[in-house]
Design an enzyme around this catalytic site. Structure first.
Site, PDB file in Angstrom:
ATOM      1  N   ASP A 276       0.873  -1.167   0.000  1.00 22.43           N
ATOM      2  CA  ASP A 276       0.000   0.000   0.000  1.00 22.43           C
ATOM      3  C   ASP A 276       0.916   1.224   0.000  1.00 22.43           C
ATOM      4  O   ASP A 276       2.097   1.135   0.358  1.00 22.43           O
ATOM      5  CB  ASP A 276      -0.966   0.006   1.191  1.00 22.43           C
ATOM      6  CG  ASP A 276      -2.160   0.936   0.922  1.00 22.43           C
ATOM      7  OD1 ASP A 276      -2.073   1.761  -0.008  1.00 22.43           O
ATOM      8  OD2 ASP A 276      -3.173   0.841   1.634  1.00 22.43           O
TER       9      ASP A 276
HETATM   10  C1  BGC Z   1      -4.953   3.363  -0.123  1.00 18.15           C
HETATM   11  C2  BGC Z   1      -5.008   2.333  -1.224  1.00 18.15           C
HETATM   12  C3  BGC Z   1      -4.843   3.011  -2.561  1.00 18.15           C
HETATM   13  C4  BGC Z   1      -3.512   3.752  -2.565  1.00 18.15           C
HETATM   14  C5  BGC Z   1      -3.215   4.467  -3.858  1.00 18.15           C
HETATM   15  C6  BGC Z   1      -3.717   4.245  -0.240  1.00 18.15           C
HETATM   16  O1  BGC Z   1      -3.821   5.342   0.611  1.00 18.15           O
HETATM   17  O2  BGC Z   1      -4.978   2.724   1.123  1.00 18.15           O
HETATM   18  O3  BGC Z   1      -6.221   1.627  -1.174  1.00 18.15           O
HETATM   19  O4  BGC Z   1      -4.913   2.062  -3.580  1.00 18.15           O
HETATM   20  O5  BGC Z   1      -3.545   4.711  -1.534  1.00 18.15           O
HETATM   21  O6  BGC Z   1      -4.015   5.571  -4.025  1.00 18.15           O
END
Ligand code: BGC
Length: 753
Positions: A246
């Protein structure tokens, strides 16, 4: 046993040898370049070897807009509006795996059409607390239902030569302190509740990639968690896809490098300083980390690229995708229609007869509100979004007078939802390797100043909230009056309220399950002047409905995509018979939830999921608490009669359960029959009953449909920690067939030999 149901290159020796050949040609710098971001959503290409960049995009509700490479600022071009799709919670409420496949296809085709390789979807975390800010992005509280929707969704995506990236692995059950909270979960609960949907996603759905969650799980950050990644995912489940962090989920270079985490993504523009960039290179050069760690990551990424036909001979055959097609909109409409849930229709008020409604009062902010542009990373720059009011008006046309009253006041969007909220989303992390963030033990003047600024900001936020409350109250005096007057005069009254992405939002959890903006007060008043008012909601997670005994009619919609309003109107006026069922329990009040008892959210520390398996209906069953609306509940404009249960053991050891469902009403409809298994005298502590199969069937009036569901030994088993595997004890099991988890229509007993 590994069951791979999609056509794939797994075990393709030719591809594996091509991967090895490429790997040998790559320099350390090039390999390093392939395992960390070089843009907010992409890696660097290795032009010399014709290896392209890997391009990712959010998210579950459509393909997110384009951002500048190193700033969280949308490029602002008018070429990235897309099909805004029903949220994962809406999709799960359809209980329709075939529709999930078609929805997945839409998402994959749009992602490819926008030139993406990896779409960061679906979100499949098990909903533990009704207050989790990201519940709208997730499917259900039940692993079986989640798996059954996630698997076809993933297959649908990947038909387009785009990778799904199933997220967030694992136990990302809260947003509060999401980067640092240590979620303590016992082994049995992991294997029976929190893992199965992920396991199905990688084994049955063959998801080409998976996202490591932000949180800590049993002592180690998920993106650095050896037990989770090396042991469970790779060894036990045989996963050879790519594991992506993540955004900012990696905190320590060595820990993450030495587990099978393949690609580091984050939110910062200093790409060379990512853990998997210079720090990793230096550690390798110093001999602190072996280069073979990098090799295995690169192999997984190259394998992903081969799967997507990004490299090699298949390149010319890669699908091109497309976006914003009429077909996509049809599927989105259909999904929205099947997702809406009729919670109550006591006096059969619905459907309304459009010819008889001369004057209609529509009350509530969610009648006219657009939701696509909020929620966090799931935000969408929608091609359009039809809100319920527009859906109603376009369906009714000009001969019905529609009076709209907002009814209550909603303050302007809060500051935190600026276009670049994500840029700041790691600011609250303490005690990590990420350089510029403040740490508790850091007493330098800068750190103290930062901590002080943070504290002030929190104080300001609290003061602002208090002010907002006052303002809402003042403004509501007039708005309530106008709404009630409109209600008194109209032939029919529809209230359309609920939540919005100030509440259903990434990065924070809701403080309570109560409706915001004094909606409860308004509904109480409204029901006094119009007890037949139709109460409806658009929201992403359950709310308390303290007035629900007084309301005759309640209809629920999740954020159901760009066609929400059309689907809504079709249901209200009977062009569509509702068939959605709850994929999560709607508690009567927050105090009834397991999280109210066991600690809702861990803050700056840990949260122990003491309830173990008793999450959602498993908890309500165990404690004998009646929810407002149970798991699996959803009414129709027709009625169904269940009969003729037969339970037969097949030669292959499977159990065949069949029964009839007859439509005994006047309107064609679709019913989801649910099968729960309830051990009669279990040797160990087990949930009262668990969903093991279901089927949605379309039936015309007067006709019957025969439903056959098959159970395997696994459906009777539990995770035995002594043998670290599933065991099914011999004995008697009740087979319960229901229209919901609390509306059991047929019962039988099966004896497992
Ligand atoms: C989120 C993810 C997301 C990623 C990219 C993170 O803050 O938890 O679900 O895919 O950002 O935007």
């Amino acid at each position: 046993m590994r069951r791979i149901l999609v056509k794939d290159i797994r075990n393709d020796k030719k591809v594996e040898s091509q991967i090895l050949k490429l790997l040998k040609k790559l320099t350390l710098d090039e390999k390093i370049a392939m395992i960390h971001a070089a843009g907010l959503f992409k890696t660097a290409p290795i032009d010399r070897l014709d290896i392209p960049a890997l391009i990712c995009s959010d998210g579950p509700m459509g393909v997110r807009c384009e951002f500048h490479n190193s700033r969280w600022i949308p490029t602002g071009n008018n070429d990235d509006n897309v099909t805004y799709m029903p949220s994962n919670s809406a999709l799960a409420s359809t209980w329709n795996p075939e529709l999930a496949k078609r929805s997945g296809h839409v998402l994959g085709e749009e992602a490819r059409g926008r030139g993406k390789d990896v779409i960061l979807a679906p979100g499949i975390n098990i909903k533990r607390s009704p207050l989790c800010g990201r519940n709208f992005e997730y499917m259900s509280e039940d692993p079986k239902l989640t798996a059954s929707i996630a698997v076809p969704f993933i297959k649908g995506i990947q038909e387009n030569d785009v990778a799904a990236c199933v997220k967030h692995f694992a136990c990302n059950v809260q947003e509060t302190d999401r980067h640092m909270v240590d979620t303590i979960v016992d082994e049995r609960t992991l294997y029976e509740l929190y893992f199965p949907a992920f396991k199905a996603a990688v084994q049955e759905g063959a998801s080409y990639s998976i996202m490591g969650a932000y949180n800590v799980l049993n002592g180690a950050h998920c993106c650095e968690n050896k037990a989770l990644l090396d042991f469970v995912l790779r060894e036990e489940w045989g996963y050879d896809g790519a594991v992506i962090s993540d955004w900012g989920g990696i905190h320590k270079t060595k820990e993450a490098a030495e587990v099978t985490m393949d690609l580091e993504m984050s939110i910062f523009p200093d790409f060379d300083n990512y853990m998997f960039a210079n720090p990793l290179k230096e550690a390798i050069e110093k001999g602190e980390i072996s280069e073979s760690c990098v090799d295995s990551k690169v192999r997984n990424i190259l394998r992903l690229m081969f799967r997507l036909k990004m490299i090699g001979k298949q390149k010319d055959k890669r699908k091109a995708g497309t976006y914003n097609t009429p077909e996509h909109r049809d599927i989105v409409l259909h999904t929205a229609e099947e997702s809406m849930i009729l919670l109550k229709n006591e006096k059969n008020k619905l459907p309304l007869d459009r010819k008889k409604v001369k004057k209609l009062a529509v009350i509530g902010q969610n009648a006219a509100k657009i939701h696509s542009d909020g929620g966090g990373s799931a935000e969408i720059k929608a091609l359009y979004e039809i809100a319920p009011l527009m859906g109603i008006k376009t369906l009714l046309g000009g001969n019905t007078e529609v009076i709209y009253e907002p009814g209550y006041y909603v303050p302007e969007k809060r500051k935190t939802f600026d276009h670049n909220w994500q840029e700041k989303s790691l600011d609250e992390i303490e005690g990590t390797d990420i350089g510029f963030l403040f740490r508790q033990e850091d007493t330098s003047p800068e750190a103290l100043a930062r901590a002080e600024a943070f504290r002030k900001e929190e104080e300001e936020k609290a003061a602002q909230k208090e002010k907002e409350k006052q303002l809402i109250h003042e403004k509501n005096i007039v708005l309530f009056e106008q709404a009630l007057n409109a209600a008194k005069e109209a032939d029919e009254v529809i209230f359309i309220g609920g939540l919005d992405h100030n509440y259903d939002c990434e990065g924070s959890d809701r403080e309570s399950m109560k409706l915001p903006y004094e909606q409860d007060l308004l509904i109480e008043e409204l029901l006094k002047v119009r007890k037949d008012a139709i109460i409806t909601f658009v929201a992403g997670s359950p709310v308390e409905m303290p007035w629900r005994d007084k309301a005759e009619t309640i209809l629920w919609s999740y954020y159901a995509g760009m066609e929400t309003g059309n689907a809504f109107a079709k249901i209200i006026f009977g062009e569509i018979n509702p068939s959605g069922k709850l994929a999560e329990t709607f508690p009567a009040k927050y105090e009834d939830c397991v999280t109210a008892k066991n600690g809702q959210f861990g803050i700056r520390g840990r949260i122990t999921l003491e309830e173990g398996l008793y999450c959602g209906y498993r908890y309500f069953d165990k404690e004998n608490i009646l929810p407002a609306f149970c798991f699996g509940h959803g009414l129709s404009y027709t009625k169904y009669e269940y009969s003729n249960l037969s339970i037969k053991q097949e030669k292959n050891g499977k159990v065949k359960v069949s029964f009839n469902v007859k439509n005994i009403g006047k309107m064609a409809g679709a019913e989801t029959a649910q099968l729960y298994v309830a051990p009669i005298a279990p040797k160990i502590d087990r949930p009262v009953k668990e969903l093991k199969a279901y089927k949605k069937v379309r039936i015309t009036p007067g006709r019957s449909g025969k439903i056959t569901l098959t159970l395997s030994r696994q459906d009777f088993s539990y995770f035995d920690t002594d043998i670290h595997g599933f065991t099914a004890d011999v004995g008697d099991y009740e087979i319960l067939i229901g229209a919901s988890s609390d509306d059991i229509r047929l019962k039988g007993v099966y004896t497992l030999a």
